[in-house]
Design an enzyme around this catalytic site. Structure first.
Site, PDB file in Angstrom:
ATOM      1  N   GLY A  99       5.004  -2.199  50.112  1.00  0.00           N
ATOM      2  CA  GLY A  99       3.606  -2.578  49.930  1.00  0.00           C
ATOM      3  C   GLY A  99       3.426  -3.799  49.052  1.00  0.00           C
ATOM      4  O   GLY A  99       2.299  -4.196  48.761  1.00  0.00           O
ATOM      5  N   GLU A 105       4.987  -1.810  39.840  1.00  0.00           N
ATOM      6  CA  GLU A 105       5.493  -0.430  39.954  1.00  0.00           C
ATOM      7  C   GLU A 105       6.691  -0.220  39.043  1.00  0.00           C
ATOM      8  O   GLU A 105       6.815   0.818  38.388  1.00  0.00           O
ATOM      9  CB  GLU A 105       5.888  -0.138  41.405  1.00  0.00           C
ATOM     10  CG  GLU A 105       4.697  -0.007  42.343  1.00  0.00           C
ATOM     11  CD  GLU A 105       5.085   0.095  43.801  1.00  0.00           C
ATOM     12  OE1 GLU A 105       4.278   0.617  44.583  1.00  0.00           O
ATOM     13  OE2 GLU A 105       6.187  -0.360  44.174  1.00  0.00           O
TER      14      GLU A 105
HETATM   15  C1  5RP Z   1       4.692  -0.279  47.504  1.00  0.00           C
HETATM   16  C2  5RP Z   1       5.730   0.765  47.561  1.00  0.00           C
HETATM   17  C3  5RP Z   1       5.389   2.029  48.283  1.00  0.00           C
HETATM   18  O1  5RP Z   1       5.555   3.084  47.410  1.00  0.00           O
HETATM   19  C4  5RP Z   1       6.304   2.184  49.452  1.00  0.00           C
HETATM   20  O2  5RP Z   1       6.171   1.027  50.271  1.00  0.00           O
HETATM   21  C5  5RP Z   1       5.971   3.430  50.261  1.00  0.00           C
HETATM   22  O3  5RP Z   1       4.757   3.246  50.918  1.00  0.00           O
HETATM   23  P1  5RP Z   1       4.115   4.391  51.803  1.00  0.00           P
HETATM   24  O4  5RP Z   1       3.765   5.501  50.881  1.00  0.00           O
HETATM   25  O5  5RP Z   1       2.892   3.728  52.399  1.00  0.00           O
HETATM   26  O6  5RP Z   1       5.107   4.798  52.851  1.00  0.00           O
HETATM   27  O7  5RP Z   1       6.804   0.636  47.066  1.00  0.00           O
HETATM   28  O8  5RP Z   1       5.188  -1.441  46.891  1.00  0.00           O
END
Ligand code: 5RP
Length: 239
Positions: A99, A105
């Protein structure tokens, strides 16, 4: 049950860990969004928590639900962060950043007493790397940085297509921190620690999506039930 139902189940399970008065980190992505939504319902019912979001998207969602928000500068120590992942292995090593929020994060995770990962079962892998590894780089000199990522990743045993992430407008995707993202389709990453160290040596690299030694617990929901994996690497047996 769909993968999204399992994401919500994992989120609901994580919500049980939340206690009144906690300082929480809120993750980013569709799984974390379930957690934020469920947390919002608890807040509406009277739960008092103070939260730091890991992205502007999560900030907007949490604010819309009336969740009390702060910044990491105002509240630099957190009790618990709940976030999703793109992949997790049995040692609770993660790939995150699908994301594009990996930098915030990782900062929020590192400042939390506990990082709890919520995921549907499709995220569990034996070896990290089927999901392209996100590497956040500064915009200045990004071609040179990309070349260095390729070279040093090679030395760490990883090769594959490296692409500059594009947004919906087909322009380079820009993170909340104003940086670009490289998506590195390395395939199996046999030595994540070695790759992480190699990437950290590159001046233009801000962070990468390998989260190593950060997760304390993973809650994984799938057709067989809910599985918990602890950082001591003992798998729960409640599936
Ligand atoms: C965003 C992330 C998300 O936690 C990861 O992409 C998982 O996304 P989703 O819950 O939509 O599968 O690291 O940077």
């Amino acid at each position: 049950m769909t993968p999204d139902d399992f994401k919500r189940q994992a989120a609901a399970e994580a919500l049980k860990l939340v206690e009144a008065g906690m300082r929480l980190g809120l993750g980013t992505g569709s799984t974390a969004a379930h957690f934020v939504e469920l947390l919002g319902a608890r807040v509406k019912a009277g739960l008092d928590v103070l939260c730091v979001p890991t992205s502007e998207a999560t900030r907007a969602q949490a604010a819309s639900l009336g969740i009390r928000l702060t910044t990491l500068d105002e509240t630099p120590e957190l009790d618990l962060t709940v976030d999703g992942a793109d992949e997790l292995d049995n040692d609770l090593r993660l790939i995150k950043g699908g994301g594009g929020a990996l930098l915030r994060e990782k900062i929020v995770a590192a400042t939390s007493d506990r990082l709890v990962i919520i995921a549907d079962a499709s995220k569990r892998v034996a070896t990290l790397g089927a999901f392209p590894l996100a590497v956040e780089i500064v915009r200045f000199g990004h071609i040179a940085t990309t070349n260095m990522v390729r070279d040093l990743a090679n030395e760490a045993g990883c090769s594959g297509t490296i692409g500059l992430r594009a947004g919906r407008d087909r322009q380079p995707f820009v993170t909340d921190g104003g940086n670009y993202i490289l998506d590195c389709a390395f395939g199996a990453i046999e030595d994540p620690e070695m790759l992480d160290e190699a990437l950290k040596m590159i001046p233009g690299v801000v962070e990468n999506g390998l989260f190593l030694g950060l997760a304390d617990l993973a809650i994984v929901a799938g057709p067989g039930g809910i599985l918990t994996l602890e950082a001591n690497w003992d798998a729960g047996d409640d599936e």
